[in-house]
Each structure stands twice: as structure tokens, then as C-alpha cells.
Design an enzyme around this catalytic site. Structure first.
Site, PDB file in Angstrom:
ATOM      1  N   GLU A  82     -27.559 -30.114 -86.188  1.00 32.07           N
ATOM      2  CA  GLU A  82     -26.483 -30.777 -85.469  1.00 32.07           C
ATOM      3  C   GLU A  82     -25.424 -31.192 -86.483  1.00 32.07           C
ATOM      4  O   GLU A  82     -25.676 -32.011 -87.129  1.00 32.07           O
ATOM      5  CB  GLU A  82     -26.808 -31.966 -84.509  1.00 32.07           C
ATOM      6  CG  GLU A  82     -27.401 -31.786 -83.148  1.00 32.07           C
ATOM      7  CD  GLU A  82     -26.219 -30.924 -82.414  1.00 32.07           C
ATOM      8  OE1 GLU A  82     -26.517 -29.734 -81.854  1.00 32.07           O
ATOM      9  OE2 GLU A  82     -25.030 -31.252 -82.365  1.00 32.07           O
ATOM     10  N   SER A  83     -24.149 -30.670 -86.273  1.00 35.27           N
ATOM     11  CA  SER A  83     -23.362 -30.758 -87.266  1.00 35.27           C
ATOM     12  C   SER A  83     -22.547 -32.237 -87.495  1.00 35.27           C
ATOM     13  O   SER A  83     -22.529 -32.727 -88.395  1.00 35.27           O
ATOM     14  CB  SER A  83     -22.033 -29.962 -87.070  1.00 35.27           C
ATOM     15  OG  SER A  83     -21.431 -30.003 -85.751  1.00 35.27           O
TER      16      SER A  83
ATOM     17  N   CYS B  95     -24.166 -21.939 -88.645  1.00 32.51           N
ATOM     18  CA  CYS B  95     -24.061 -22.685 -87.465  1.00 32.51           C
ATOM     19  C   CYS B  95     -23.495 -23.818 -87.659  1.00 32.51           C
ATOM     20  O   CYS B  95     -22.322 -24.138 -87.916  1.00 32.51           O
ATOM     21  CB  CYS B  95     -25.134 -22.425 -86.528  1.00 32.51           C
ATOM     22  SG  CYS B  95     -24.860 -23.093 -84.804  1.00 32.51           S
TER      23      CYS B  95
ATOM     24  N   ARG C 264     -16.310 -25.669 -81.588  1.00 28.94           N
ATOM     25  CA  ARG C 264     -17.750 -25.941 -81.297  1.00 28.94           C
ATOM     26  C   ARG C 264     -18.191 -25.600 -79.992  1.00 28.94           C
ATOM     27  O   ARG C 264     -17.533 -25.562 -79.076  1.00 28.94           O
ATOM     28  CB  ARG C 264     -17.939 -27.188 -81.609  1.00 28.94           C
ATOM     29  CG  ARG C 264     -17.991 -27.819 -82.989  1.00 28.94           C
ATOM     30  CD  ARG C 264     -18.420 -29.218 -83.412  1.00 28.94           C
ATOM     31  NE  ARG C 264     -19.813 -29.295 -82.902  1.00 28.94           N
ATOM     32  CZ  ARG C 264     -20.179 -30.752 -82.425  1.00 28.94           C
ATOM     33  NH1 ARG C 264     -19.404 -31.546 -82.618  1.00 28.94           N
ATOM     34  NH2 ARG C 264     -21.690 -30.762 -82.264  1.00 28.94           N
TER      35      ARG C 264
ATOM     36  N   ILE D 159     -27.065 -20.206 -80.871  1.00 32.97           N
ATOM     37  CA  ILE D 159     -27.330 -21.326 -80.213  1.00 32.97           C
ATOM     38  C   ILE D 159     -26.615 -22.188 -80.165  1.00 32.97           C
ATOM     39  O   ILE D 159     -25.966 -23.028 -81.015  1.00 32.97           O
ATOM     40  CB  ILE D 159     -28.732 -21.771 -80.548  1.00 32.97           C
ATOM     41  CG1 ILE D 159     -29.913 -20.765 -80.619  1.00 32.97           C
ATOM     42  CG2 ILE D 159     -29.135 -22.927 -80.005  1.00 32.97           C
ATOM     43  CD1 ILE D 159     -31.029 -20.647 -81.348  1.00 32.97           C
ATOM     44  N   ARG D 160     -25.830 -22.457 -78.908  1.00 30.12           N
ATOM     45  CA  ARG D 160     -24.585 -23.381 -78.703  1.00 30.12           C
ATOM     46  C   ARG D 160     -23.615 -23.160 -79.841  1.00 30.12           C
ATOM     47  O   ARG D 160     -23.283 -24.219 -80.640  1.00 30.12           O
ATOM     48  CB  ARG D 160     -25.093 -24.965 -78.826  1.00 30.12           C
ATOM     49  CG  ARG D 160     -25.820 -25.347 -77.419  1.00 30.12           C
ATOM     50  CD  ARG D 160     -26.608 -26.675 -77.633  1.00 30.12           C
ATOM     51  NE  ARG D 160     -25.626 -27.610 -78.164  1.00 30.12           N
ATOM     52  CZ  ARG D 160     -24.884 -28.773 -77.500  1.00 30.12           C
ATOM     53  NH1 ARG D 160     -24.761 -28.692 -76.115  1.00 30.12           N
ATOM     54  NH2 ARG D 160     -24.148 -29.449 -78.300  1.00 30.12           N
TER      55      ARG D 160
ATOM     56  N   HIS E  99     -27.948 -17.395 -86.562  1.00 29.07           N
ATOM     57  CA  HIS E  99     -29.007 -17.877 -87.391  1.00 29.07           C
ATOM     58  C   HIS E  99     -29.836 -16.946 -87.827  1.00 29.07           C
ATOM     59  O   HIS E  99     -30.686 -16.388 -87.188  1.00 29.07           O
ATOM     60  CB  HIS E  99     -29.823 -18.726 -86.333  1.00 29.07           C
ATOM     61  CG  HIS E  99     -29.158 -19.951 -85.693  1.00 29.07           C
ATOM     62  ND1 HIS E  99     -29.064 -21.194 -86.800  1.00 29.07           N
ATOM     63  CD2 HIS E  99     -28.594 -20.353 -84.862  1.00 29.07           C
ATOM     64  CE1 HIS E  99     -28.182 -22.000 -86.199  1.00 29.07           C
ATOM     65  NE2 HIS E  99     -28.160 -21.759 -85.017  1.00 29.07           N
TER      66      HIS E  99
ATOM     67  N   GLU F 298     -31.887 -17.038 -90.157  1.00 26.28           N
ATOM     68  CA  GLU F 298     -33.088 -17.734 -90.598  1.00 26.28           C
ATOM     69  C   GLU F 298     -34.003 -17.536 -89.167  1.00 26.28           C
ATOM     70  O   GLU F 298     -35.271 -18.047 -89.564  1.00 26.28           O
ATOM     71  CB  GLU F 298     -32.767 -19.161 -90.943  1.00 26.28           C
ATOM     72  CG  GLU F 298     -32.513 -20.093 -89.998  1.00 26.28           C
ATOM     73  CD  GLU F 298     -30.860 -20.153 -89.581  1.00 26.28           C
ATOM     74  OE1 GLU F 298     -30.363 -19.328 -89.888  1.00 26.28           O
ATOM     75  OE2 GLU F 298     -30.711 -21.475 -88.934  1.00 26.28           O
TER      76      GLU F 298
END
Lengths: 293, 187
Positions: B47-48, B78, B105, B133-134, B169, B171
């Protein structure tokens, strides 16, 4: 372009790791949680401590309240549906809730069946007390697991018990011979393919958070050191004397859980914690963790 | 080679495991002094807003800005893209401002709109399977920024000098090519 795949559903939980998910009952609390550094908020009508005190039937929150919370923060918004109440879950999905918690904190709508979570595009998180329960929920489509703990008590003992139980059962599985796994699956009451997967990988196939009774920065750090992926804090924040300060402290202790000097620093002068109820003082019928199977 | 992975919150363990699989050493970074001696840096998904607030409270913003602006090869995924960027189209939040882009975002919608897809990436022969993802998109791109991949018209992977950033992502999918690209940035 594929939506609602396992990877996408489980992936959001991966992004929440190392973070704190906070129970909130209105937009103002949601903003306080976001400002403190929460990775997500759980929208519900009453925090578990109040559900416990008030009694009666606890249900899904008012959609208007959930929408006001969604409009007030940029972090993910989760909400709770009753165990087995798939229409509440459909409503939450239609609101665009980011994760649905099929939760024992609410009054169960079905004493036999949990929601068929595969039939939803929104991901689900479910509580578990042991490995069999966790794998049953994953078998039904849950994309994230949390310990049940004992919500609304401020007593961390059940969250510790549930995590240690799951962790111990996983460790044991990894030492077993392949031919032993079917009888383990029978004894756990868990799907065989998931038992096999856990035996091979040594971990749950989804993210596992702690929940149920965490009230202090040290509680959060304790669960992180035990090995959970992140923490839910319910009544512990907004039933305490200074929610904004305590929320921030719990976030910081969750990141720096291995550094006791930081946990000490953030724990200083936090004001009154929530008034706790020792789990051993609860009568059998007052335990929420026994809801669902 | 030592790769620092910012470990304030998010899926930093997946990044660390990925670079170890590539033969590099991974170091989790939670304190400014842990930036010393690393040859590259990863800012993970998460979460940024949370990552920004923790970086601010634990005095990591300036040290991170200094090492990245000083040329340290850096990958952000992300939330990492958002944290590296100069601004967002929404409410202001703590960002490093080392990557000259403005991000939008949650640009594809809420979690039910999250998706996976194959992307063609400039410089990679075969398409890359990407999970969003979002996810954010890059809304405005500075003069020094090269767009490496897009979904429709929206940039989702960019490079500016020593920085590569993605909306998706790598990863989470067993994809190693994005990390290899970043490791190659090392002089």
C-alpha cells in the site's frame, strides 16, 4: 484479459502483508486509520466489543455506510458478511468491496454451510482455528485466512493458540510420508489436494493474518514474530483512549516487529487501552470462535 | 551483488526470493544505514500510503531520494511505482519524486476489476504475463521517461535512466525478466 483469477484474488492479500487492517464504523474512523498507515479498513456497524456488549443479531453493515467509507479513503475497503449468508456477500460484491470477510463476529446465517466463495469475483478472507478449518475455507474459495482469535476481548491468547495450532500442524505435515497424507486429510476434515500442497510447500497456499484480541503494539509484534503475514486490529483501536496514536503505534510495531527498542518507543504514553475481557471469563456460548466449523 | 529490498510493508519477501533465485544477495531495508553497500534497490508492491508514511516517520525519505537520484539502479512495482513518482492525480501523499511521472492510482477500478494479461514489452522478445492488482497507470510522462509497455493507451511500465517501474507485479508470476533488466542497469 482475465479477472477474478486465483492469482488476482490471492494477490491483493500479498500486497497487504506486513500491514495492519483496522475495524472502522464510519468515514471519520476510516480517515484516522488511513492517516495512521493502515493497509486496509474493515467496515462494520459495530466493533466486536460492542457486538459483545449489545447482544442481539449482528449483520452486514448498511451499504450507505460502506459507500461513505469507500469515498473517504484510497486504501482497500473490506466488509463482513455473516457465515453462509451469500446474499449479503452478493450485496458487498456489488458495492465493489475489495475483500469480503465471512465472519464469525456476525451472527451466522447458516450453521452447516459456508458461502461458496468460488462463485464470486470479489476475494474472501475467512477465520480459522486450525489447519483443517483453514483448508476447508480455502477449499471453498477463500483467498486469505486469518486466525479467529477471540474478537472483542482484547485478549490475544486465542489468536496465539490458533496460529500456533495451524503452524504446528503444517510443520508436522512436512515431515510425513506421502502415504500418510490421506489419513491426515480424513482426520483434519480437509481436501486431500490441499493437504498434499501444504505438505510439499510447508505453508498455506494463501496469506495468513492474525486477528481476534490484539490490542497493543506488542500484541502485533508478538504475532508477527510468531510468523503471521500481517494483523487485523478490531476493537483494540477505536475502543481505546487515543485511537489515532494507538493506531499509528500498532502500524509501526508491525513493521519493526523484530526491534524491541522501537516497540518500546511506540508503546510509550499511548493512553488507556481498551478494557479487556479475559477469554477464560467467557462462558462457552459467549465465544465467537466456535461459530462456523 | 547485493540488492536492497525496501521492507516497510508489502510483498518484499517475494522480491527477495526472486533476486536470490537469480544469484544475487537480497538485503531487507528498514533503516537508512541498511542502504549502505547495496548495488541496486527494489521498492515492492504494497500500500503506497502506508509505505510513504513509514518512510517519512523513520527518516528514510531523504536517504532513499539521495541514493536513487545518485544513480542506484532501482525497480519499483505497483506501490513502488507510486512511491517513486513525482505526483498522483488524487489526494497528495508522501512520494520520493525521483521518477518524473504522475500516476493515477487504482486506475482500472476496485479489486473486482484487477486482472492478468499478456503484455508486449519494448526490448523483450516474448510477451510478459502481468498481474495488475488495484493497479496504477502512468498519467503524465516527463521528457526523460521512456514508456516500455502499455495497456491500451495507458503506460504501465516506464524507464528513466537508472529507474524501471511497473504497474504490475512481476514478483507474483515467476517472471524474472523485469528484475534481470534492472540488474543489468548496474554499470
Amino acid at each position: 484479459m482475465e479477472k477474478a483469477t486465483d492469482r488476482v484474488k490471492r494477490g491483493l492479500a500479498e500486497m497487504l502483508k506486513g500491514g495492519v487492517i483496522m475495524d472502522v464504523v464510519d468515514a471519520e474512523q476510516a480517515r484516522i486509520a488511513e492517516e495512521a498507515g493502515a493497509v486496509a479498513v474493515m467496515a462494520l456497524e459495530r466493533v466486536p466489543a460492542d457486538i459483545r456488549a449489545d447482544g442481539g443479531v449482528a449483520r452486514m453493515s448498511d451499504p450507505g455506510m460502506i459507500e461513505r467509507i469507500q469515498a473517504s479513503v484510497t486504501i482497500p475497503v473490506m466488509a463482513k458478511a455473516r457465515i453462509g449468508h451469500f446474499v449479503e456477500a452478493q450485496v458487498l460484491q456489488s458495492l465493489g468491496v475489495d475483500y469480503i470477510d465471512e465472519s464469525e463476529v456476525l451472527t451466522p446465517a447458516d450453521e452447516e454451510h459456508h458461502i461458496d466463495k468460488w462463485s464470486f469475483n470479489a476475494p474472501f478472507v475467512c477465520g480459522a482455528r486450525n489447519l483443517g478449518e483453514a483448508l476447508r475455507r480455502i477449499g471453498e474459495g477463500a483467498a486469505m485466512i486469518r486466525t479467529k482469535g477471540e474478537a472483542g476481548t482484547g485478549d490475544v491468547v486465542e489468536a496465539v493458540r490458533h496460529f500456533r495450532t495451524i503452524d504446528g500442524q503444517i510443520q508436522k505435515l512436512t515431515t510425513m510420508k506421502h502415504e500418510e497424507l490421506m489419513s491426515v486429510a480424513r482426520d483434519l476434515g480437509a481436501p486431500y489436494d490441499l493437504v498434499q500442497e501444504v505438505a510439499d510447500t510447508g505453508k498455506l497456499p494463501v496469506v495468513n493474518f492474525a486477528a481476534g484480541g490484539l490490542a497493543t503494539p506488542a500484541d502485533a509484534a508478538l504475532m508477527m514474530q510468531l510468523g503471521v503475514d500481517g494483523v487485523f486490529v478490531g476493537s483494540g483501536i477505536f475502543k481505546s483512549g487515543d485511537p489515532a496514536v494507538r493506531a499509528k503505534a500498532i502500524v509501526e510495531a508491525t513493521t519493526y516487529y523484530e526491534d524491541a527498542s522501537i516497540v518500546a518507543k511506540v508503546s510509550r504514553d499511548l493512553g488507556e487501552p481498551m478494557v479487556g475481557i479475559g477469554v477464560t471469563e467467557l462462558k462457552e456460548g459467549e465465544r465467537l470462535a466456535g461459530r462456523g466449523w | 551483488m547485493r540488492v536492497g529490498v525496501l521492507a516497510l510493508q508489502g510483498d518484499f519477501r517475494e522480491h527477495a526470493a526472486l533476486v536470490r533465485g537469480l544469484g544475487a544477495e537480497a538485503v531487507l531495508v528498514r533503516r537508512a544505514e541498511e542502504l549502505t553497500g547495496i548495488g541496486s534497490l527494489i521498492v515492492p508492491g504494497g500500500e503506497s500510503t502506508t509505505i510513504g508514511k513509514l518512510a517519512d516517520r523513520f527518516d528514510l525519505v531523504k536517504p532513499l531520494r539521495d541514493v536513487i537520484a545518485g544513480g542506484l539502479p532501482t525497480l519499483g512495482t505497483c506501490a513502488g511505482l507510486i512511491f517513486l513518482a513525482a505526483g498522483t492525480t488524487g489526494p497528495s501523499q508522501i512520494q520520493l519524486g525521483v521518477l518524473d511521472v504522475v500516476v493515477e492510482r487504482n486506475a482500472f477500478g476496485r479489486q473486482v476489476d484487477s486482472f492478468e494479461t499478456d503484455l508486449s514489452v519494448s526490448g523483450l522478445a516474448a510477451p510478459l504475463h502481468a498481474v495488475f492488482i488495484r493497479a496504477p497507470i502512468v498519467d503524465k510522462v516527463g521528457a526523460e521517461v521512456e514508456v516500455l509497455a502499455s495497456v491500451g493507451d495507458d503506460p504501465v511500465m516506464v524507464r528513466q535512466g537508472n529507474i524501471i517501474a511497473t504497474s504490475f507485479h512481476p514478483e507474483l508470476t515467476g517472471e524474472t525478466r523485469v528484475h534481470e533488466l534492472m540488474l543489468k542497469l548496474e554499470g
